[in-house]
Every structure is written in structure tokens, then in C-alpha cells.
Design a protein around this motif. Structure first.
Motif, PDB file in Angstrom:
ATOM      1  N   LEU A 108       0.842  -1.192   0.000  1.00 17.80           N
ATOM      2  CA  LEU A 108       0.000   0.000   0.000  1.00 17.80           C
ATOM      3  C   LEU A 108       0.881   1.246   0.000  1.00 17.80           C
ATOM      4  N   TYR A 109       0.287   2.387  -0.350  1.00 18.60           N
ATOM      5  CA  TYR A 109       1.047   3.632  -0.288  1.00 18.60           C
ATOM      6  C   TYR A 109       1.602   3.868   1.116  1.00 18.60           C
ATOM      7  N   ALA A 110       0.824   3.570   2.136  1.00 14.17           N
ATOM      8  CA  ALA A 110       1.287   3.770   3.512  1.00 14.17           C
ATOM      9  C   ALA A 110       2.551   2.972   3.798  1.00 14.17           C
ATOM     10  N   ASP A 111       2.673   1.802   3.183  1.00 16.74           N
ATOM     11  CA  ASP A 111       3.892   0.997   3.356  1.00 16.74           C
ATOM     12  C   ASP A 111       5.098   1.716   2.736  1.00 16.74           C
ATOM     13  N   LEU A 112       4.884   2.330   1.573  1.00 15.92           N
ATOM     14  CA  LEU A 112       5.970   3.086   0.949  1.00 15.92           C
ATOM     15  C   LEU A 112       6.351   4.291   1.804  1.00 15.92           C
ATOM     16  N   PHE A 113       5.343   4.984   2.335  1.00 17.93           N
ATOM     17  CA  PHE A 113       5.639   6.162   3.158  1.00 17.93           C
ATOM     18  C   PHE A 113       6.475   5.778   4.375  1.00 17.93           C
ATOM     19  N   ALA A 114       6.146   4.645   4.977  1.00 23.51           N
ATOM     20  CA  ALA A 114       6.920   4.179   6.130  1.00 23.51           C
ATOM     21  C   ALA A 114       8.344   3.832   5.717  1.00 23.51           C
ATOM     22  N   LYS A 115       8.502   3.229   4.552  1.00 20.97           N
ATOM     23  CA  LYS A 115       9.829   2.875   4.050  1.00 20.97           C
ATOM     24  C   LYS A 115      10.655   4.120   3.763  1.00 20.97           C
ATOM     25  N   TRP A 116      10.023   5.121   3.156  1.00 26.31           N
ATOM     26  CA  TRP A 116      10.739   6.334   2.780  1.00 26.31           C
ATOM     27  C   TRP A 116      11.119   7.185   3.985  1.00 26.31           C
ATOM     28  N   GLN A 117      10.292   7.162   5.044  1.00 28.43           N
ATOM     29  CA  GLN A 117      10.515   7.988   6.231  1.00 28.43           C
ATOM     30  C   GLN A 117      10.569   9.485   5.909  1.00 28.43           C
ATOM     31  N   VAL A 118       9.748   9.894   4.956  1.00 29.64           N
ATOM     32  CA  VAL A 118       9.570  11.303   4.627  1.00 29.64           C
ATOM     33  C   VAL A 118       8.330  11.779   5.375  1.00 29.64           C
ATOM     34  N   PRO A 119       8.389  12.915   6.083  1.00 31.35           N
ATOM     35  CA  PRO A 119       7.233  13.390   6.855  1.00 31.35           C
ATOM     36  C   PRO A 119       5.971  13.504   6.005  1.00 31.35           C
ATOM     37  N   VAL A 120       4.874  12.967   6.539  1.00 32.12           N
ATOM     38  CA  VAL A 120       3.612  12.908   5.810  1.00 32.12           C
ATOM     39  C   VAL A 120       2.667  14.015   6.267  1.00 32.12           C
ATOM     40  N   ILE A 121       2.059  14.690   5.311  1.00 28.46           N
ATOM     41  CA  ILE A 121       0.978  15.635   5.592  1.00 28.46           C
ATOM     42  C   ILE A 121      -0.318  14.957   5.173  1.00 28.46           C
ATOM     43  N   VAL A 122      -1.232  14.827   6.121  1.00 29.85           N
ATOM     44  CA  VAL A 122      -2.516  14.191   5.852  1.00 29.85           C
ATOM     45  C   VAL A 122      -3.531  15.266   5.474  1.00 29.85           C
ATOM     46  N   CYS A 123      -4.033  15.208   4.253  1.00 30.47           N
ATOM     47  CA  CYS A 123      -5.087  16.114   3.798  1.00 30.47           C
ATOM     48  C   CYS A 123      -6.436  15.486   4.121  1.00 30.47           C
ATOM     49  N   ALA A 124      -7.282  16.248   4.803  1.00 34.18           N
ATOM     50  CA  ALA A 124      -8.598  15.754   5.204  1.00 34.18           C
ATOM     51  C   ALA A 124      -9.669  16.743   4.789  1.00 34.18           C
ATOM     52  N   ARG A 125     -10.709  16.241   4.164  1.00 34.00           N
ATOM     53  CA  ARG A 125     -11.820  17.119   3.840  1.00 34.00           C
ATOM     54  C   ARG A 125     -12.546  17.505   5.127  1.00 34.00           C
ATOM     55  N   THR A 126     -13.339  18.548   5.088  1.00 36.49           N
ATOM     56  CA  THR A 126     -14.028  19.005   6.295  1.00 36.49           C
ATOM     57  C   THR A 126     -15.495  18.591   6.321  1.00 36.49           C
ATOM     58  N   SER A 127     -15.980  17.921   5.299  1.00 38.72           N
ATOM     59  CA  SER A 127     -17.393  17.545   5.229  1.00 38.72           C
ATOM     60  C   SER A 127     -17.696  16.325   6.097  1.00 38.72           C
ATOM     61  N   LEU A 128     -18.971  15.970   6.157  1.00 41.77           N
ATOM     62  CA  LEU A 128     -19.438  14.887   7.009  1.00 41.77           C
ATOM     63  C   LEU A 128     -18.680  13.584   6.745  1.00 41.77           C
ATOM     64  N   MET A 158     -15.035  23.807   9.579  1.00 36.86           N
ATOM     65  CA  MET A 158     -15.826  22.946  10.444  1.00 36.86           C
ATOM     66  C   MET A 158     -15.003  22.742  11.712  1.00 36.86           C
ATOM     67  N   GLU A 159     -15.039  23.759  12.575  1.00 32.28           N
ATOM     68  CA  GLU A 159     -14.118  23.846  13.704  1.00 32.28           C
ATOM     69  C   GLU A 159     -14.168  22.627  14.607  1.00 32.28           C
ATOM     70  N   ASP A 160     -15.357  22.151  14.938  1.00 34.42           N
ATOM     71  CA  ASP A 160     -15.421  21.026  15.869  1.00 34.42           C
ATOM     72  C   ASP A 160     -14.759  19.785  15.295  1.00 34.42           C
ATOM     73  N   SER A 161     -15.022  19.486  14.036  1.00 34.37           N
ATOM     74  CA  SER A 161     -14.417  18.303  13.411  1.00 34.37           C
ATOM     75  C   SER A 161     -12.894  18.433  13.360  1.00 34.37           C
ATOM     76  N   GLU A 162     -12.415  19.595  12.948  1.00 34.77           N
ATOM     77  CA  GLU A 162     -10.974  19.811  12.856  1.00 34.77           C
ATOM     78  C   GLU A 162     -10.310  19.672  14.226  1.00 34.77           C
ATOM     79  N   ALA A 163     -10.948  20.249  15.243  1.00 35.40           N
ATOM     80  CA  ALA A 163     -10.369  20.239  16.585  1.00 35.40           C
ATOM     81  C   ALA A 163     -10.340  18.842  17.187  1.00 35.40           C
ATOM     82  N   ILE A 164     -11.425  18.086  17.006  1.00 41.75           N
ATOM     83  CA  ILE A 164     -11.474  16.771  17.651  1.00 41.75           C
ATOM     84  C   ILE A 164     -10.532  15.782  16.965  1.00 41.75           C
ATOM     85  N   ILE A 165     -10.365  15.906  15.654  1.00 38.13           N
ATOM     86  CA  ILE A 165      -9.404  15.039  14.958  1.00 38.13           C
ATOM     87  C   ILE A 165      -7.999  15.283  15.488  1.00 38.13           C
ATOM     88  N   ALA A 166      -7.633  16.547  15.622  1.00 39.43           N
ATOM     89  CA  ALA A 166      -6.301  16.883  16.135  1.00 39.43           C
ATOM     90  C   ALA A 166      -6.134  16.428  17.585  1.00 39.43           C
TER      91      ALA A 166
END
Length: 202
Positions: A108-128, A158-166
Motif C-alpha cells: 500500500l502507499y502507507a507501506d511506501l511512506f513508512a519505508k521512505w521515512q519522509v514526513p507525511v501531511i494528511v489532507c482531510a476534507r471538512t465535510s461529514l 468545520m471547527e469542531d471536526s478539525e479540533a477533535i481530529i487533532a
């Protein structure tokens, strides 16, 4: 050195636009390891148009618009994982779809990211649905040992969603990129500058 992987919680959420904004703001070159689907403007072409930064050619360009593992099989292409090594130096790498999209039948891509050890930025939509999708993505990356740099939210506030995820994940919020319309190099740069601190990407 500016060196990040950009992944998402789903496909079509705007991570290419975020990648373009980040590349433009930092001046870092862009690389999309695998492009699936060539009929429409590719992600590399979008970033080149919106960011004006150097773009490394994709290692694999697949005609079929599908998950890389399936597109490669349909196109009779063998994806050699050893060829998927990020170019040296400053770099913004964009995966395909979400973090758990298969590159091959066993990786999976996540396996490659772990192998590369390059810092990951997770993009998340704000919708339901974003809380569940975001926390699952973060857990999947953490379980594989992929380093996570932070969260970039995409869409309307969507402040509540953003805050609780963090709060639950322990991953910091880098900012939120609103919908940019009209979308030009200038409007994208202005939106990124207004909503993100470039110091967080040093």
C-alpha cells in the motif's frame, strides 16, 4: 530541506491543489510516483500550471483510471517497488487517493511512506464523515511507523471536526485551505498564505 509526502483520507478531496499550493509556497519540486488515467489533465500538469515549480516525471504513467495495482495489471505494466524511490533534495510527493490505496497486490502507499521515512501531511476534507476517515488514516500511518508532520484540512470551516481530529490523534493542525474559486496561481497562493504559516513547513 523542504521534503514532504502529501496523502489524503479519500480520493478527489483536493490534495493535488494543496500539493500545488505547498510547492508554490516553498519552491520545492513536485513528484507523483504513479499516475493512473491520462485522458484528463494529470496531477503533475495541474501542479506545473498552478505552482510553476519543477516537476519530476512520474515513474509510471498508466492509461487506465483505477487504483495503481489494477491499472498496472490492465495496462500490462509491472510496478517494480525498487524504482519508487523519491528523488533527492527538496520535494513534495503526492500519493494516489488515500493512504491505503494499493500500489501492488501486496504493498500500500502507507507501506511506501513508512519505508521512505519522509514526513507525511494528511489532507482531510471538512465535510461529514471526516472524523472517522481522518482518524483511520492516521492510525494506519502510525501503525506502520510513517512519520506524520501534520493535518491540512480542505474545504469550508468545520471547527469542531478539525479540533477533535487533532485532539484525539495528537497530530497538529497546519491549517485549512478553503475552496478557491476562481482557481489561479495567484488566488491559490493568496489562500495558502492567508491560512497557513510557512514556518510550519521549514
Amino acid at each position: 530541506m523542504t521534503r514532504f509526502v502529501v496523502t489524503g483520507t479519500d480520493t478527489g478531496i483536493g490534495k493535488t491543489i494543496f500539493s500545488a499550493a505547498l510547492a508554490q509556497a516553498t519552491g520545492a519540486p513536485y513528484w507523483k510516483p504513479i499516475q493512473s488515467g491520462l485522458e484528463e489533465e494529470t496531477d503533475s500538469e495541474v501542479v506545473a500550471r498552478l505552482a510553476g515549480v519543477p516537476v519530476h516525471p512520474e515513474t509510471y504513467r498508466l492509461v487506465t483510471p483505477a487504483s495503481p495495482h489494477l491499472a498496472a495489471e490492465i495496462d500490462s505494466v509491472n510496478i517494480d517497488l525498487e524504482t519508487l524511490a523519491p528523488p533527492p533534495g527538496d520535494l513534495i510527493v503526492e500519493g494516489a487517493g488515500g493512504a491505503l490505496v494499493p500500489v501492488t497486490r501486496t504493498t500500500l502507499y502507507a507501506d511506501l511512506f513508512a519505508k521512505w521515512q519522509v514526513p507525511v501531511i494528511v489532507c482531510a476534507r471538512t465535510s461529514l464523515g471526516t472524523i472517522n476517515h481522518s482518524l483511520l488514516t492516521i492510525e494506519a500511518l502510525k501503525s506502520r511507523g510513517a512519520p506524520i508532520h501534520g493535518l491540512a484540512f480542505l474545504g469550508d470551516a468545520m471547527e469542531d471536526s478539525e479540533a477533535i481530529i487533532a485532539a484525539i490523534s495528537g497530530i497538529r493542525r497546519l491549517g485549512r485551505l478553503p475552496i478557491v474559486d476562481p482557481l489561479t496561481r495567484e488566488t491559490l497562493a493568496a489562500a495558502f498564505s492567508a491560512n497557513f504559516d510557512i514556518a510550519n513547513f521549514a
